[in-house]
Motif scaffolding. Structure first.
Motif, short mmCIF file in Angstrom:
data_model
loop_
_atom_site.label_atom_id
_atom_site.label_comp_id
_atom_site.label_asym_id
_atom_site.label_seq_id
_atom_site.Cartn_x
_atom_site.Cartn_y
_atom_site.Cartn_z
N UNK A 123 0.69 -1.39 -0.07
CA UNK A 123 -0.08 -0.10 -0.10
C UNK A 123 0.85 1.33 0.06
N UNK A 124 1.84 1.23 0.82
CA UNK A 124 2.86 2.23 0.80
C UNK A 124 3.56 2.59 -0.56
N UNK A 162 0.99 4.17 -2.73
CA UNK A 162 0.53 5.39 -2.39
C UNK A 162 1.86 6.56 -2.81
N UNK A 208 -9.26 4.65 0.17
CA UNK A 208 -9.50 3.01 0.21
C UNK A 208 -8.73 2.25 1.22
N UNK A 209 -7.51 2.35 1.11
CA UNK A 209 -6.70 1.41 1.90
C UNK A 209 -6.37 2.13 3.40
N UNK A 210 -6.13 3.56 3.38
CA UNK A 210 -6.02 3.92 4.93
C UNK A 210 -7.21 3.96 5.31
N UNK A 230 -10.40 2.47 4.50
CA UNK A 230 -11.59 1.48 3.99
C UNK A 230 -12.95 2.50 3.61
N UNK A 270 -0.34 -0.41 9.81
CA UNK A 270 -0.87 -1.20 8.74
C UNK A 270 0.09 -2.46 9.06
N UNK A 308 -5.74 -3.39 4.49
CA UNK A 308 -6.52 -2.38 5.29
C UNK A 308 -5.59 -2.27 6.86
#
Lengths: 219, 316
Positions: free
Chosen positions: A43-44, A47, A100-102, A104, B283, B289
């Motif tokens: 995710x990082x 981003x 979305x990822x941080x 939801x 995380x 998530x």
């Protein structure tokens, strides 16, 4: 050396190449997602990459005018819309990874972060400012708004750039300022060029009288 | 008349073969990483870390956590060890330069017998235990790490700490030969972290010497590091060379770098945000998530009494 003018076919070719090239980072990310190539913190990575490419395209968009002015290659202006829209495209992907990822997609949670964290606030405002620019990017919109008003509106891209630079600075640690400084410097150069161009053209001092250049040889 | 022959190459001018090999490996890895990165090929981007030597006689511990540990590859290739560079993948790429043997640790300060311990002896102080702990980074990511180590209190048994000692400092190695980034002013080198003595003596605080049953990998602070599972990861000093018992609360490296962002205690606390981001969620590496961060990183039951009566917003 690039030609000063392009015919329609050449312009279409340049635009096609640019369109595909600008899509490459997104394709690379898609590839990495599919083949687990985003590293230990995917995710990082997503981003960061989407954020960096947003800024890259923002800077490229802002480079068009000075480059055109300096080189005299006026066809460059016909590429600016695509570059700007790509900045919006990557900015939107970046924004989506954030909500979305941080968070939801939890509106309350997003709102809290946007209000409380300066870097999130600034990033959100920057993306919001890009939205009307993207929406008024069509020829019809330009016609409806009229060139002058359209141009005034689209000058807010300068604000987007400045906000993006702050967003970047506030995001990183004091020990990792190299890239934000680099980006901010490039931005300052691009905006500085505009400032000096304006002063040169409309500055408080009278323009220098045009002097006929002496011609030694007849052409 | 004596005619002096010109000197041959000075020993100081000869490149150490290990360095030479290291440089080649560095370039190869960098080139592979760049090319692979540009093409988006995952397999080449991170050179696979060689697994370490198995540590003998490792026992399970009652303090271990029943959570699935983060994969070995992730633990060795992602983290902060600024002596090897500022990026998360820097330690994994550059820590091969570290020479964890021979190694000794100097213990001094408010102790009756300051002394230097050899790492081989330290390894024999106590039976080694496997302790699977949560690891929460102040930056908002976390993992679950199966450390191998022994409690800090084993050190206390071996040096006569005087009644004046209230705090303990942990100093990391800062050797530019092995750690290229200590040449840059990223932080105030050498790296120093500290604990209050009662925190250090808590049974959860361990010296780690291994990971996944093997000798502690270089990117994770070989050969000896501290692990304080209820605090943010940076409190666990890596590659320790000096331990000092002191009277005053030390001003640690991160407190110097950002006094309003990094406090002395740095207990994992979802209610105290970092100046620039919330700490309420984290995380877990490998998860998409975020999950809720637990007070004291989930170790509140064991450690909360250490801070009874303290305002943890003030003493963050």
């Amino acid at each position: 050396m690039l030609p000063r003018t392009l015919n329609d076919r050449q312009l279409t070719a340049v635009k096609t190449v640019l369109f595909l090239a600008a899509l490459l980072p997104a394709l690379q990310l898609a590839w990495a997602i599919a083949f687990d190539g985003l590293g230990p913190n995917p995710v990082e990575t997503l981003q960061r990459k989407t954020g960096t490419w947003t800024f890259n395209f923002l800077l490229l968009t802002l480079t068009v005018t000075p480059l055109r002015s300096i080189s005299g290659m006026h066809w460059l202006i016909r590429l600016r819309r695509m570059l700007g829209l790509y900045a919006f495209f990557y900015g939107t992907l970046h924004f989506l990874t954030f909500i979305g990822f941080d968070h939801a997609f939890d509106i309350n949670d997003i709102a809290k972060d946007v209000v409380k964290r300066p870097f999130a606030t600034v990033g959100f405002v920057a993306w919001t400012l890009m939205l009307p620019l993207a929406l008024t990017s069509t020829n019809a919109a330009i016609r409806r708004l009229g060139g002058k008003r359209w141009q005034t509106l689209h000058r807010s891209v300068y604000a987007v750039g400045i906000l993006a630079a702050f967003h970047y600075f506030w995001l990183v640690k004091a020990t990792a300022l190299l890239w934000p400084i680099l980006y901010a410097t490039l931005l300052a150069l691009l905006l500085g060029w505009r400032a000096q161009d304006r002063i040169r053209r409309y500055g408080p001092w009278p323009a220098l009288p045009k002097v006929q250049t002496i011609r030694f040889f007849r052409k | 008349m004596l005619i002096r022959r010109p000197a041959d190459i000075l020993p100081s001018e000869i490149t150490d073969p290990a360095l030479y090999a290291g440089r080649r490996r560095f370039i190869q890895a960098a080139a592979a990483g760049t090319i692979a990165g540009a093409l988006g090929l995952p397999a080449l981007a991170a050179p696979a870390a060689a697994r370490g030597e198995k540590l003998p006689g490792v026992r399970p511990s009652q303090w271990t956590l029943d959570e699935k540990p983060t994969p070995y590859e992730t633990i060795v290739s992602y983290g902060n060890f600024y002596e090897f560079g500022p990026d998360k993948d820097s330690p994994g790429k550059n820590a091969y330069r570290l020479r964890p043997r021979p190694w000794s640790v100097l213990v001094e300060g408010e102790v009756k017998k300051p002394q230097r311990f050899d790492i081989e002896d330290i390894l024999k102080w106590a039976p080694l235990e496997e302790r699977t702990y949560r690891m929460r980074c102040v930056e908002g990511w976390s993992m679950v790490v199966p450390w191998v180590g022994f409690p800090f209190s084993e050190l206390m048994k071996r040096v006569e700490v005087t009644g004046n000692a209230k705090y303990v400092e942990f100093w990391s190695l800062a050797d530019p030969e092995q750690m290229p980034y200590v040449r840059l002013p990223l932080l105030d080198w050498p790296y120093m972290e500290g604990l209050r003595l009662d925190e250090a003596m808590h049974p959860l605080t361990i010296f780690a010497v291994g990971l996944y049953g093997e000798v502690l990998p270089k990117p994770n602070g070989a050969p000896l590091r501290l692990v304080v599972p209820w605090k943010y990861g940076f409190k666990g000093a890596k590659s320790i060379v000096r331990i000092r018992f002191v009277r005053e609360m030390p001003r640690t490296t991160w407190m110097k770098a950002g006094p309003d962002e990094y406090g002395f205690y740095s207990n994992v606390n979802p209610d105290v945000p970092h100046r620039r981001w919330s700490q309420s969620h984290e995380r877990r590496l490998g998860e998409f998530l975020k999950r809720k961060t637990l007070p004291f990183n989930g170790y509140a039951e064991q450690v909360a009494q250490l801070y009874a009566g303290m305002d943890l917003r003030k003493f963050f």
